[in-house]
Design a protein around this motif. Structure first.
Motif, PDB file in Angstrom:
ATOM      1  N   ILE A 150       0.933  -1.104  -0.063  1.00 14.77           N
ATOM      2  CA  ILE A 150      -0.055  -0.104   0.040  1.00 14.77           C
ATOM      3  C   ILE A 150       0.839   1.377   0.028  1.00 14.77           C
ATOM      4  N   ARG A 151       1.871   1.377   0.916  1.00 15.40           N
ATOM      5  CA  ARG A 151       2.622   2.647   0.962  1.00 15.40           C
ATOM      6  C   ARG A 151       3.923   2.835   0.137  1.00 15.40           C
ATOM      7  N   TYR A 152       4.593   1.570  -0.064  1.00 18.29           N
ATOM      8  CA  TYR A 152       5.570   1.708  -0.950  1.00 18.29           C
ATOM      9  C   TYR A 152       5.573   0.940  -2.353  1.00 18.29           C
ATOM     10  N   LYS A 153       4.403   0.432  -2.766  1.00 17.70           N
ATOM     11  CA  LYS A 153       4.182  -0.347  -3.863  1.00 17.70           C
ATOM     12  C   LYS A 153       5.292  -1.231  -4.223  1.00 17.70           C
ATOM     13  N   MET A 154       5.628  -2.120  -3.114  1.00 19.27           N
ATOM     14  CA  MET A 154       6.683  -3.138  -3.455  1.00 19.27           C
ATOM     15  C   MET A 154       6.408  -4.402  -2.304  1.00 19.27           C
ATOM     16  N   ASP A 155       6.839  -5.517  -2.944  1.00 22.38           N
ATOM     17  CA  ASP A 155       6.532  -6.584  -2.104  1.00 22.38           C
ATOM     18  C   ASP A 155       7.511  -7.115  -1.051  1.00 22.38           C
ATOM     19  N   ASP A 156       8.663  -6.339  -1.130  1.00 29.43           N
ATOM     20  CA  ASP A 156       9.917  -6.554   0.029  1.00 29.43           C
ATOM     21  C   ASP A 156      10.626  -5.207   0.087  1.00 29.43           C
ATOM     22  N   ILE A 157      11.446  -5.249   1.098  1.00 21.76           N
ATOM     23  CA  ILE A 157      12.474  -3.932   1.046  1.00 21.76           C
ATOM     24  C   ILE A 157      13.883  -4.272   1.766  1.00 21.76           C
ATOM     25  N   GLU A 158      14.759  -3.882   1.310  1.00 21.18           N
ATOM     26  CA  GLU A 158      16.109  -4.156   1.808  1.00 21.18           C
ATOM     27  C   GLU A 158      16.328  -3.378   3.150  1.00 21.18           C
ATOM     28  N   LEU A 159      16.846  -4.078   4.045  1.00 17.38           N
ATOM     29  CA  LEU A 159      17.121  -3.960   5.365  1.00 17.38           C
ATOM     30  C   LEU A 159      17.778  -2.745   5.640  1.00 17.38           C
ATOM     31  N   SER A 160      18.746  -2.329   4.624  1.00 14.27           N
ATOM     32  CA  SER A 160      19.378  -1.073   4.961  1.00 14.27           C
ATOM     33  C   SER A 160      18.520   0.131   4.498  1.00 14.27           C
ATOM     34  N   LYS A 161      17.368   0.115   3.935  1.00  7.50           N
ATOM     35  CA  LYS A 161      16.437   0.996   3.674  1.00  7.50           C
ATOM     36  C   LYS A 161      15.639   1.278   4.890  1.00  7.50           C
ATOM     37  N   LEU A 162      15.739   0.417   5.823  1.00  2.60           N
ATOM     38  CA  LEU A 162      14.894   0.700   7.117  1.00  2.60           C
ATOM     39  C   LEU A 162      15.377   2.009   8.121  1.00  2.60           C
ATOM     40  N   ASP A 163      14.429   2.622   8.527  1.00  2.00           N
ATOM     41  CA  ASP A 163      14.795   3.695   9.624  1.00  2.00           C
ATOM     42  C   ASP A 163      13.663   4.040  10.557  1.00  2.00           C
ATOM     43  N   ILE A 164      13.953   4.962  11.275  1.00  2.00           N
ATOM     44  CA  ILE A 164      12.743   5.410  12.308  1.00  2.00           C
ATOM     45  C   ILE A 164      11.595   5.851  11.566  1.00  2.00           C
ATOM     46  N   ASN A 165      11.642   6.311  10.568  1.00  2.00           N
ATOM     47  CA  ASN A 165      10.649   6.953   9.536  1.00  2.00           C
ATOM     48  C   ASN A 165       9.881   5.776   9.242  1.00  2.00           C
ATOM     49  N   PHE A 166      10.339   4.691   8.780  1.00  2.00           N
ATOM     50  CA  PHE A 166       9.744   3.548   8.132  1.00  2.00           C
ATOM     51  C   PHE A 166       9.032   3.032   9.378  1.00  2.00           C
ATOM     52  N   ILE A 167       9.400   3.035  10.577  1.00  2.00           N
ATOM     53  CA  ILE A 167       8.827   2.349  12.021  1.00  2.00           C
ATOM     54  C   ILE A 167       7.740   3.182  11.920  1.00  2.00           C
ATOM     55  N   ARG A 168       7.658   4.618  12.208  1.00  2.00           N
ATOM     56  CA  ARG A 168       6.690   5.493  12.549  1.00  2.00           C
ATOM     57  C   ARG A 168       5.398   5.209  11.453  1.00  2.00           C
ATOM     58  N   SER A 169       5.858   5.269  10.121  1.00  2.00           N
ATOM     59  CA  SER A 169       4.843   5.048   9.011  1.00  2.00           C
ATOM     60  C   SER A 169       4.214   3.733   9.207  1.00  2.00           C
ATOM     61  N   PHE A 170       4.792   2.743   9.662  1.00  2.00           N
ATOM     62  CA  PHE A 170       4.000   1.411   9.839  1.00  2.00           C
ATOM     63  C   PHE A 170       3.312   1.674  11.224  1.00  2.00           C
ATOM     64  N   GLU A 171       3.397   2.231  11.943  1.00  2.00           N
ATOM     65  CA  GLU A 171       2.782   2.560  13.335  1.00  2.00           C
ATOM     66  C   GLU A 171       1.256   3.336  12.760  1.00  2.00           C
ATOM     67  N   THR A 172       1.725   4.153  12.036  1.00  2.00           N
ATOM     68  CA  THR A 172       0.279   4.926  11.763  1.00  2.00           C
ATOM     69  C   THR A 172      -0.483   4.099  10.809  1.00  2.00           C
ATOM     70  N   PHE A 173       0.085   3.309  10.069  1.00  2.00           N
ATOM     71  CA  PHE A 173      -0.614   2.362   9.266  1.00  2.00           C
ATOM     72  C   PHE A 173      -1.690   1.600   9.800  1.00  2.00           C
ATOM     73  N   LEU A 174      -0.861   1.012  10.890  1.00  2.00           N
ATOM     74  CA  LEU A 174      -1.598  -0.163  11.910  1.00  2.00           C
ATOM     75  C   LEU A 174      -2.616   0.585  12.419  1.00  2.00           C
ATOM     76  N   ILE A 175      -2.595   1.600  13.190  1.00  2.00           N
ATOM     77  CA  ILE A 175      -3.497   2.267  13.943  1.00  2.00           C
ATOM     78  C   ILE A 175      -4.806   2.711  12.823  1.00  2.00           C
ATOM     79  N   ASN A 176      -4.624   3.307  11.780  1.00  2.00           N
ATOM     80  CA  ASN A 176      -5.542   3.815  10.986  1.00  2.00           C
ATOM     81  C   ASN A 176      -6.187   2.647  10.038  1.00  2.00           C
TER      82      ASN A 176
END
Length: 411
Positions: A150-176
């Motif tokens: 939904i958010r990234y239009k992709m099936d997977d993502i490299e670990l090197s691309k993960l950061d705190i913004n990814f975490i917060r975005s996932f949190e918002t997505f879960l709640i909404n």
């Protein structure tokens, strides 16, 4: 090599000042007198920068975000330095360049890693993990996959691309997306955090994407049904079979205190004759393994009698028509609306209702309730006692006001 000296600092590149007056910040890494600079991807006005403390001045949200970002950068360097030291091999400034450019990160992706973790959990069910924990990991994985699509239009993502913004975005997505509370959301995020820490242990990533993020639970409120609300659900006539069945399972929980995990396993083996010659529920609770004994009160007995000859229950070798937890909770929302109860009712509220409305409010001693709920700590049970005492205070305040009004009329 323990004699390698590594220092970090932030420098302002005034010659690269932007048209709005902001100056880009660069991270300078010095390894044994050799320097390497990389953009911190943040900029600040000259008079807002504290060069001595290496932070942006002020308490604005923008200042806090920038300072957290800079702190994370320094933390990544420190973590990588610790990692290089642990290898016991020579290293140089090139190793830090590679880390910041993502060149040293093994090309492992999040979903692949999560599936690897879930397989390990599955193989240790009954030993280190419970089946419910494994199912929770499966659910978290499914929601991560949906989030990426939904958010990234992709099936997977490299670990090197993960950061705190990814975490917060996932949190918002879960709640909404799933309309869940903070504490439920934290359960998903804590599982993701464990998987990413597993990645760090495997040296797939050199820093913690959760750094600077607090996975803390909010103080939980133990919601429950009042006598009137319980009676409304209990006496309601449902013409739809699935609602009738779900109501019965919920009411059974209200009069026994059984959690869903125990209801799912509920069988004839749970029922034993007590010292009073009556039927009791005697079993080891799924979550804690603690043995509990609960008398089968009349409303619960009637429900068991109702499904004694039910064809589906007989075929599935069940005493009650227990559906999946998601379905039970979903159907309970329909039931609460039909009964005109303005509460978010879940199956677990049945257990809370047993502790408050059915037992403590009717004078059952705290120690007995603790045993029936199979709590291992009295403080957990005392939460319900405080709820009952709080309700008693409110009721007595109302009574006091009525008495005062009555006194004024007499005088």
């Amino acid at each position: 090599m323990t004699n390698v000296n590594v220092t970090t600092s932030f420098q302002m590149k005034k010659r690269k000042m932007k048209t709005n007056g902001e100056v880009p910040i660069y991270l300078r890494i010095t390894v044994n007198s050799k320097r390497f600079e990389v953009s911190a991807k943040k900029s600040v006005l000259v008079d807002q920068w504290n060069s001595k403390q290496q932070v942006v001045k002020g308490r604005s949200e923008e200042a806090r975000v920038t300072n957290r970002h800079l702190e994370l950068l320094k933390s990544q360097i420190n973590q990588h330095h610790t990692y290089l030291l642990s290898l016991g091999q020579p290293f140089s400034i090139t190793d830090f360049k590679s880390m910041l450019n993502g060149e040293d990160v093994t090309k492992v992706t999040l979903i692949v890693l999560f599936k690897e973790n879930n397989q390990i959990v599955k193989e240790n069910i009954g030993n280190k993990y419970s089946e419910s924990t494994y199912l929770q990991y499966i659910t978290t994985l499914e929601r991560l996959e949906y989030f990426l699509k939904i958010r990234y239009k992709m099936d997977d993502i490299e670990l090197s691309k993960l950061d705190i913004n990814f975490i917060r975005s996932f949190e918002t997505f879960l709640i909404n997306e799933y309309n869940i509370g903070r504490n439920t959301c934290m359960k998903y995020l804590k599982q993701l955090k464990k998987v990413l820490h597993y990645a760090m242990m495997k040296k797939y990533v050199m820093y913690d994407p959760f750094y600077g993020y607090q996975t803390s639970y909010a103080k939980a409120e133990r919601d429950y049904l009042t006598d009137d609300e319980l009676d409304r659900i209990e006496s309601k006539v449902f013409k739809i079979k699935r609602l009738d069945e779900v109501r019965d399972v919920f009411i059974f929980s209200c009069y026994t205190g059984l959690a869903y995990s125990d209801l799912k396993l509920f069988s004839k083996d749970f029922i034993k004759k007590g010292v009073d010659g009556k039927d009791w529920l005697v079993f080891d609770r799924k979550k804690t393994g603690v043995r509990t004994s609960i008398p089968i009160l009349e409303p619960a007995r009637r429900i068991l009698e109702k499904y004694k000859d039910d064809p589906k229950c007989i075929f599935e070798k069940k005493l009650l028509p227990v559906k999946s937890n998601d379905k039970l909770n979903s159907y309970m929302q329909e039931i609460s609306e039909l009964c005109e109860i303005d509460k978010h009712i879940t199956m677990h509220i049945g257990r809370h209702t047993f502790a408050t409305t059915v037992t403590l409010s009717n004078g059952v001693p705290l120690e007995s309730v603790m045993h029936m709920l199979s709590h291992t700590n009295m403080k957990t049970t005392q939460i319900y006692a405080r709820i009952v005492n709080s309700k008693l205070k409110v009721d007595m305040d109302k009574l006091s006001k009525k008495i005062r009004k009555k006194g004024k009329k007499v005088s």
